[in-house]
Design a protein around this motif. Structure first.
Motif, PDB file in Angstrom:
ATOM      1  N   ALA A  88      45.324  -6.796  20.474  1.00  0.00           N
ATOM      2  CA  ALA A  88      44.235  -6.175  20.741  1.00  0.00           C
ATOM      3  C   ALA A  88      42.806  -6.676  22.609  1.00  0.00           C
ATOM      4  CB  ALA A  88      43.384  -6.912  19.473  1.00  0.00           C
ATOM      5  N   LYS A  89      43.839  -8.012  22.441  1.00  0.00           N
ATOM      6  CA  LYS A  89      43.174  -8.870  23.456  1.00  0.00           C
ATOM      7  C   LYS A  89      44.008  -7.627  24.882  1.00  0.00           C
ATOM      8  CE  LYS A  89      41.912 -13.462  22.097  1.00  0.00           C
ATOM      9  NZ  LYS A  89      42.316 -14.705  22.238  1.00  0.00           N
ATOM     10  N   LYS A  90      44.890  -7.617  24.709  1.00  0.00           N
ATOM     11  CA  LYS A  90      46.119  -7.111  25.879  1.00  0.00           C
ATOM     12  C   LYS A  90      45.487  -5.366  25.943  1.00  0.00           C
ATOM     13  CE  LYS A  90      50.675  -5.761  27.458  1.00  0.00           C
ATOM     14  NZ  LYS A  90      52.260  -6.035  26.692  1.00  0.00           N
ATOM     15  N   VAL A  91      44.821  -4.350  24.493  1.00  0.00           N
ATOM     16  CA  VAL A  91      44.179  -3.517  24.945  1.00  0.00           C
ATOM     17  C   VAL A  91      42.551  -3.720  25.115  1.00  0.00           C
ATOM     18  CG1 VAL A  91      43.202  -1.257  23.382  1.00  0.00           C
ATOM     19  CG2 VAL A  91      45.613  -2.385  23.096  1.00  0.00           C
ATOM     20  N   GLY A  92      42.113  -4.278  25.306  1.00  0.00           N
ATOM     21  CA  GLY A  92      40.960  -4.884  26.086  1.00  0.00           C
ATOM     22  C   GLY A  92      40.661  -4.802  27.203  1.00  0.00           C
ATOM     23  N   THR A  93      42.509  -5.010  27.893  1.00  0.00           N
ATOM     24  CA  THR A  93      42.103  -5.898  29.329  1.00  0.00           C
ATOM     25  C   THR A  93      42.858  -4.647  30.158  1.00  0.00           C
ATOM     26  OG1 THR A  93      42.960  -8.008  28.619  1.00  0.00           O
ATOM     27  CG2 THR A  93      43.799  -7.232  30.884  1.00  0.00           C
ATOM     28  N   LEU A  94      43.226  -3.867  29.145  1.00  0.00           N
ATOM     29  CA  LEU A  94      44.233  -2.606  29.996  1.00  0.00           C
ATOM     30  C   LEU A  94      43.116  -1.292  29.894  1.00  0.00           C
ATOM     31  CD1 LEU A  94      46.687  -0.862  30.085  1.00  0.00           C
ATOM     32  CD2 LEU A  94      46.775  -0.478  27.656  1.00  0.00           C
ATOM     33  N   ILE A  95      42.077  -1.392  28.974  1.00  0.00           N
ATOM     34  CA  ILE A  95      41.337  -0.366  29.529  1.00  0.00           C
ATOM     35  C   ILE A  95      39.936  -0.693  30.531  1.00  0.00           C
ATOM     36  CG2 ILE A  95      38.848   1.308  27.789  1.00  0.00           C
ATOM     37  CD1 ILE A  95      41.064   1.219  25.905  1.00  0.00           C
ATOM     38  N   GLU A  96      39.619  -2.130  30.130  1.00  0.00           N
ATOM     39  CA  GLU A  96      38.938  -2.402  30.964  1.00  0.00           C
ATOM     40  C   GLU A  96      38.830  -3.023  31.740  1.00  0.00           C
ATOM     41  OE1 GLU A  96      35.568  -1.395  29.252  1.00  0.00           O
ATOM     42  OE2 GLU A  96      36.216  -1.462  27.111  1.00  0.00           O
ATOM     43  N   GLU A  97      39.928  -2.701  32.520  1.00  0.00           N
ATOM     44  CA  GLU A  97      40.813  -3.717  33.791  1.00  0.00           C
ATOM     45  C   GLU A  97      40.842  -2.589  34.787  1.00  0.00           C
ATOM     46  OE1 GLU A  97      41.500  -7.823  33.736  1.00  0.00           O
ATOM     47  OE2 GLU A  97      40.054  -8.058  32.557  1.00  0.00           O
ATOM     48  N   ASP A  98      42.666  -3.077  33.978  1.00  0.00           N
ATOM     49  CA  ASP A  98      43.752  -2.399  34.984  1.00  0.00           C
ATOM     50  C   ASP A  98      43.138  -0.520  35.318  1.00  0.00           C
ATOM     51  OD1 ASP A  98      44.794  -4.435  34.948  1.00  0.00           O
ATOM     52  OD2 ASP A  98      45.837  -3.688  32.771  1.00  0.00           O
ATOM     53  N   LEU A  99      42.756   0.310  33.692  1.00  0.00           N
ATOM     54  CA  LEU A  99      42.143   1.693  33.655  1.00  0.00           C
ATOM     55  C   LEU A  99      41.084   1.997  34.847  1.00  0.00           C
ATOM     56  CD1 LEU A  99      44.076   2.747  30.257  1.00  0.00           C
ATOM     57  CD2 LEU A  99      44.996   2.967  32.524  1.00  0.00           C
ATOM     58  N   ALA A 100      40.259   1.004  34.448  1.00  0.00           N
ATOM     59  CA  ALA A 100      38.530   1.272  35.007  1.00  0.00           C
ATOM     60  C   ALA A 100      38.899   1.243  36.181  1.00  0.00           C
ATOM     61  CB  ALA A 100      38.037   0.516  34.582  1.00  0.00           C
ATOM     62  N   GLU A 101      39.711   0.456  37.060  1.00  0.00           N
ATOM     63  CA  GLU A 101      40.304   0.261  38.102  1.00  0.00           C
ATOM     64  C   GLU A 101      40.886   1.692  38.641  1.00  0.00           C
ATOM     65  OE1 GLU A 101      40.653  -0.673  42.325  1.00  0.00           O
ATOM     66  OE2 GLU A 101      39.772  -1.709  40.688  1.00  0.00           O
ATOM     67  N   VAL A 102      41.495   2.411  38.013  1.00  0.00           N
ATOM     68  CA  VAL A 102      42.217   3.228  38.332  1.00  0.00           C
ATOM     69  C   VAL A 102      41.695   4.435  38.117  1.00  0.00           C
ATOM     70  CG1 VAL A 102      43.838   5.547  38.260  1.00  0.00           C
ATOM     71  CG2 VAL A 102      44.578   3.016  37.879  1.00  0.00           C
ATOM     72  N   LEU A 103      40.006   4.443  37.683  1.00  0.00           N
ATOM     73  CA  LEU A 103      39.289   5.729  37.268  1.00  0.00           C
ATOM     74  C   LEU A 103      38.396   5.462  38.599  1.00  0.00           C
ATOM     75  CD1 LEU A 103      37.869   8.053  35.664  1.00  0.00           C
ATOM     76  CD2 LEU A 103      36.903   5.610  34.993  1.00  0.00           C
ATOM     77  N   ARG A 104      38.253   4.462  38.850  1.00  0.00           N
ATOM     78  CA  ARG A 104      37.344   4.487  40.548  1.00  0.00           C
ATOM     79  C   ARG A 104      37.368   4.865  41.322  1.00  0.00           C
ATOM     80  NH1 ARG A 104      35.875  -0.728  37.684  1.00  0.00           N
ATOM     81  NH2 ARG A 104      37.586  -2.086  38.410  1.00  0.00           N
ATOM     82  N   ARG A 105      39.488   4.653  41.601  1.00  0.00           N
ATOM     83  CA  ARG A 105      39.954   5.071  42.361  1.00  0.00           C
ATOM     84  C   ARG A 105      40.465   6.901  42.744  1.00  0.00           C
ATOM     85  NH1 ARG A 105      45.333   2.293  42.096  1.00  0.00           N
ATOM     86  NH2 ARG A 105      46.060   4.242  42.618  1.00  0.00           N
ATOM     87  N   GLY A 106      39.321   7.252  41.005  1.00  0.00           N
ATOM     88  CA  GLY A 106      39.252   9.048  41.494  1.00  0.00           C
ATOM     89  C   GLY A 106      41.262   9.398  40.676  1.00  0.00           C
ATOM     90  N   ASP A 107      41.847   8.503  40.131  1.00  0.00           N
ATOM     91  CA  ASP A 107      43.430   8.970  39.460  1.00  0.00           C
ATOM     92  C   ASP A 107      43.756   9.494  38.183  1.00  0.00           C
ATOM     93  OD1 ASP A 107      44.136   9.158  42.600  1.00  0.00           O
ATOM     94  OD2 ASP A 107      45.010   6.665  43.017  1.00  0.00           O
ATOM     95  N   LEU A 108      42.363   8.745  37.904  1.00  0.00           N
ATOM     96  CA  LEU A 108      42.340   8.576  36.081  1.00  0.00           C
ATOM     97  C   LEU A 108      41.212  10.273  36.146  1.00  0.00           C
ATOM     98  CD1 LEU A 108      44.181   8.212  34.010  1.00  0.00           C
ATOM     99  CD2 LEU A 108      41.825   6.275  33.363  1.00  0.00           C
ATOM    100  N   SER A 109      41.588  10.344  34.946  1.00  0.00           N
ATOM    101  CA  SER A 109      40.330  11.412  34.416  1.00  0.00           C
ATOM    102  C   SER A 109      39.441  10.733  33.554  1.00  0.00           C
ATOM    103  CB  SER A 109      40.767  12.407  33.526  1.00  0.00           C
ATOM    104  OG  SER A 109      40.239  13.325  32.735  1.00  0.00           O
ATOM    105  N   LEU A 110      38.340  11.114  32.929  1.00  0.00           N
ATOM    106  CA  LEU A 110      37.208  10.694  32.420  1.00  0.00           C
ATOM    107  C   LEU A 110      37.087  11.041  31.447  1.00  0.00           C
ATOM    108  CD1 LEU A 110      35.011   8.811  32.492  1.00  0.00           C
ATOM    109  CD2 LEU A 110      33.509  10.343  33.254  1.00  0.00           C
ATOM    110  N   ASN A 111      37.852  11.975  30.923  1.00  0.00           N
ATOM    111  CA  ASN A 111      38.075  12.571  29.590  1.00  0.00           C
ATOM    112  C   ASN A 111      39.334  11.404  28.767  1.00  0.00           C
ATOM    113  OD1 ASN A 111      35.882  14.357  29.468  1.00  0.00           O
ATOM    114  ND2 ASN A 111      36.879  15.634  30.583  1.00  0.00           N
ATOM    115  N   PHE A 112      39.913  10.817  29.619  1.00  0.00           N
ATOM    116  CA  PHE A 112      41.078  10.500  29.434  1.00  0.00           C
ATOM    117  C   PHE A 112      41.196   9.559  28.757  1.00  0.00           C
ATOM    118  CE2 PHE A 112      44.372   7.591  30.351  1.00  0.00           C
ATOM    119  CZ  PHE A 112      45.681   8.307  29.563  1.00  0.00           C
TER     120      PHE A 112
END
Length: 270
Positions: A88-112
């Motif tokens: 559960a903690k790993k999933v939280g880190t993945l979403i709130e940190e790793d994927l959030a950073e990719v989203l800020r760079r514009g390389d990830l869809s907001l809907n995804f």
């Protein structure tokens, strides 16, 4: 005298009868409150006993021991094992940190990312409700999808970098194209295929093609260097044996491969 005495007796008797009648009325009035008080005291004694008996019967029917508190499931904290908690903690880190950073760079869809967050929220609800197996499956699914997306993004970054470096190498080694035409064309075709895959979003496959093109160009350059070295050695031997005609041919062959080779140019001048 007798009549007077009789009247006196009647008058004497009347107050006594009236007094007796009044006492009866008083007693009848005070008797009712006393009965009510007695009934009230009896109720105070009997009512707690009845409540206790009802409580005992309810406890026996519910299967709970007497005096045991009834803790609802909403107040109970489910027992979560170490692996599930870490998941559960790993999933939280993945979403709130790793994927959030990719989203800020514009390389990830907001809907995804929103869909992934909703699924993670469902997993958390299952966890709080004690549905541990369902929570585990949801968390594992979110983790797999999220990590696959991170892998794709990393491949995309690498593909972008390889596109630039491979294009540069193709331009730098283009002078070898006339001599090693087939090999150079193979590298160029691999580069073009990588571009097509990249445009289609197949970044992992495009990385493979870019790396193949780079490897072909690297092998091409190594072969040219080896061939130039062999020709220069042959030219020097011919000069030592005064076979200048063959030496000239060797130097010219070097310049056909590498027109900027200074050793071949100096040999021809000599």
């Amino acid at each position: 005298m007798k009549e007077l005495a009789h009247l006196n007796f009647r008058f004497a008797k009347a107050p006594l009868e009236s007094l007796q009648y009044s006492d009866k009325r008083i007693m009848s009035r005070t008797k009712k409150p006393a009965i009510l008080v007695a009934l009230g005291l009896g109720a105070l004694v009997v009512l707690p006993l009845m409540i206790w008996l009802v409580g005992q019967l309810g406890s026996e029917r519910s299967g709970l021991p007497t005096g045991a508190p009834d803790l609802g499931s909403s107040t109970q904290i489910p027992a979560v094992d170490y692996e599930l908690d870490q998941l559960a903690k790993k999933v939280g880190t993945l979403i709130e940190e790793d994927l959030a950073e990719v989203l800020r760079r514009g390389d990830l869809s907001l809907n995804f990312l929103a869909d992934l967050k909703r699924e993670a929220s469902r997993a958390q609800n299952d966890l709080q409700s004690g549905r541990l197996d369902r929570a585990r499956k949801r968390f594992e699914s979110v983790l797999a999808v999220g990590e696959a997306q991170l892998t794709a993004v990393a491949a995309m970054d690498k593909a972008r970098s390889l596109r630039e470096s491979t294009f540069t190498e193709l331009g730098r080694l283009e002078y070898l194209r006339p001599t090693f035409e087939n090999t150079y064309r193979e590298a160029m075709n691999s580069y073009n295929t990588a571009l097509s895959l990249m445009d289609a979003g197949e970044f992992v496959q495009s990385v493979d093609k870019f790396e193949r093109a780079t490897a072909i160009l690297g092998d091409l350059e190594a072969r040219s260097i080896e061939q130039v070295a062999t020709l220069l050695e042959a030219a020097e031997r011919k000069i030592e044996s005064y076979d200048f005609s063959l030496a000239r041919q060797a130097y010219e062959a070097v310049l056909e491969i590498d027109a900027s080779n200074s050793k071949a140019a100096d040999g021809l001048t000599m």
